[in-house]
Design a protein around this motif. Structure first.
Motif, PDB file in Angstrom:
ATOM      1  N   ILE A   1       7.106  -3.191  13.058  1.00 32.71           N
ATOM      2  CA  ILE A   1       7.574  -4.246  12.068  1.00 32.71           C
ATOM      3  C   ILE A   1       7.227  -5.673  12.614  1.00 32.71           C
ATOM      4  O   ILE A   1       6.726  -6.446  11.514  1.00 32.71           O
TER       5      ILE A   1
ATOM      6  N   LEU B   1       3.391  -6.159  11.138  1.00 33.52           N
ATOM      7  CA  LEU B   1       3.477  -6.241   9.953  1.00 33.52           C
ATOM      8  C   LEU B   1       3.934  -7.770   9.356  1.00 33.52           C
ATOM      9  O   LEU B   1       3.159  -8.336   8.590  1.00 33.52           O
ATOM     10  N   GLU B   2       4.957  -8.159  10.177  1.00 35.98           N
ATOM     11  CA  GLU B   2       5.822  -9.426   9.794  1.00 35.98           C
ATOM     12  C   GLU B   2       4.431 -10.442  10.124  1.00 35.98           C
ATOM     13  O   GLU B   2       4.223 -11.362   9.504  1.00 35.98           O
TER      14      GLU B   2
ATOM     15  N   ARG C   1       1.263  -9.992  10.097  1.00 32.60           N
ATOM     16  CA  ARG C   1       0.206  -9.935   9.021  1.00 32.60           C
ATOM     17  C   ARG C   1       0.614 -10.551   7.672  1.00 32.60           C
ATOM     18  O   ARG C   1      -0.020 -11.381   7.100  1.00 32.60           O
ATOM     19  N   ILE C   2       1.794 -10.286   7.340  1.00 29.67           N
ATOM     20  CA  ILE C   2       2.653 -10.972   6.208  1.00 29.67           C
ATOM     21  C   ILE C   2       2.650 -12.561   6.172  1.00 29.67           C
ATOM     22  O   ILE C   2       2.310 -13.249   5.247  1.00 29.67           O
TER      23      ILE C   2
ATOM     24  N   MET D   1      -1.051 -14.027   5.590  1.00 28.67           N
ATOM     25  CA  MET D   1      -1.334 -13.621   4.347  1.00 28.67           C
ATOM     26  C   MET D   1      -0.353 -14.689   3.213  1.00 28.67           C
ATOM     27  O   MET D   1      -1.055 -15.586   2.441  1.00 28.67           O
ATOM     28  N   GLN D   2       0.840 -15.031   3.896  1.00 24.33           N
ATOM     29  CA  GLN D   2       1.332 -16.082   3.145  1.00 24.33           C
ATOM     30  C   GLN D   2       0.814 -17.311   3.316  1.00 24.33           C
ATOM     31  O   GLN D   2       1.199 -18.170   2.232  1.00 24.33           O
TER      32      GLN D   2
END
Lengths: 144, 144
Positions: free
Chosen positions: B88, B91-92, B94-95, B98-99
């Motif tokens: 998790i 993922l966060e 990488r998110i 990208m954001q």
DNA sequence: GATAGGGCTTCCCATCATGGGAAGGTCAAG
DNA sequence: CTTGACCTTCCCATGATGGGAAGCCCTATC
């Protein structure tokens, strides 16, 4: 300027500079008598452009398009914007995918005791409604 | 069950089933006299487990760990949760990356006319404060 | 029985962007 | 003249997947 200096000046590794040349993203540089690559200020600007584009998530292919547009004095800004907008959409798609994963995972992790007991909703989710097989993974993994 | 049927039943391509076997994620299946791989219900469950884990973004390496935990009756759910929580976090990260890209790009795209004129803040951002070089990209790209 | 089609096998290659490392040439300082 | 820090090319690895060729096997149809 040597490739090492160009690398320093641009933040792009020497390895990558050679690779970019190989795939035709940048022109082959001039060479000195000893076969060393030589770069000038312009080349460094191009490398920095590439680096910045990469850091915004553009693929090398998109970067190539942007580079071409940069050099084209007759470009229409609409063309540049189109590349950017498409890339934004792609990023947002991937973000949404990952957010879906995070949401599911957080829920499962929240429901999981995380203690010494074996019961685990995370595994239950992954397993569907199936029981673990006797031995499905190579149990003896002598990977040294 | 043939590999094709197992593929159908699990949603994992035959190609991938062979690959998983090759890298040791799943055990080599039994073979019939004609050297065809044979699978049973248990194998399909394992494949589905893998597929579900992949769809949640777990790497094959993490999937391998989860699979091992699934089979281990003595597991502590904390171990499973640890894998999930780490994933998790990944993922966060990488998110968030990208954001950040999206935010910057949206701003630039917003500032870009997107019309027939060449002026473009997107390119200006990528270029830093540099002028485009005369010819930095291979202009003649005869890629057929 | 012959043939066609579809499934299976292995093996190699491509992706995308990057890094690691070997083998060998070159240059500058000591 | 040696040492060390560059540079060169070439090959390999990553992660997960797909594509495709060459060849074997089985079944259905003629």
């Amino acid at each position: 300027m040597n490739i090492g200096e160009a690398s320093q000046a641009s933040g792009v590794s020497a390895k990558m500079i050679r690779y970019y040349e190989q795939i035709g993203l940048i022109r082959p540089s001039a060479r000195t008598g000893n076969n060393y690559r030589v770069y000038g200020e312009d080349d460094v600007h191009v490398l920095r452009f590439i680096k910045r584009a990469r850091s915004l998530g553009f693929s090398l292919e998109e970067t190539e398009r942007l580079l071409a547009l940069w050099q084209d004095r007759e470009r229409e800004s609409a063309a540049v914007k189109a590349v950017a907008v498409e890339h934004i959409a792609d990023l947002e798609r991937r973000i949404a995918d990952m957010q879906g994963m995070v949401k599911t995972l957080k829920h499962l992790a929240h429901c999981c005791g995380g203690d010494g007991r074996p019961d685990c909703p995370i595994l239950e989710d992954l397993a569907g409604h199936a029981e673990p097989p006797k031995a499905s993974t190579p149990s003896s993994k002598n990977h040294s």
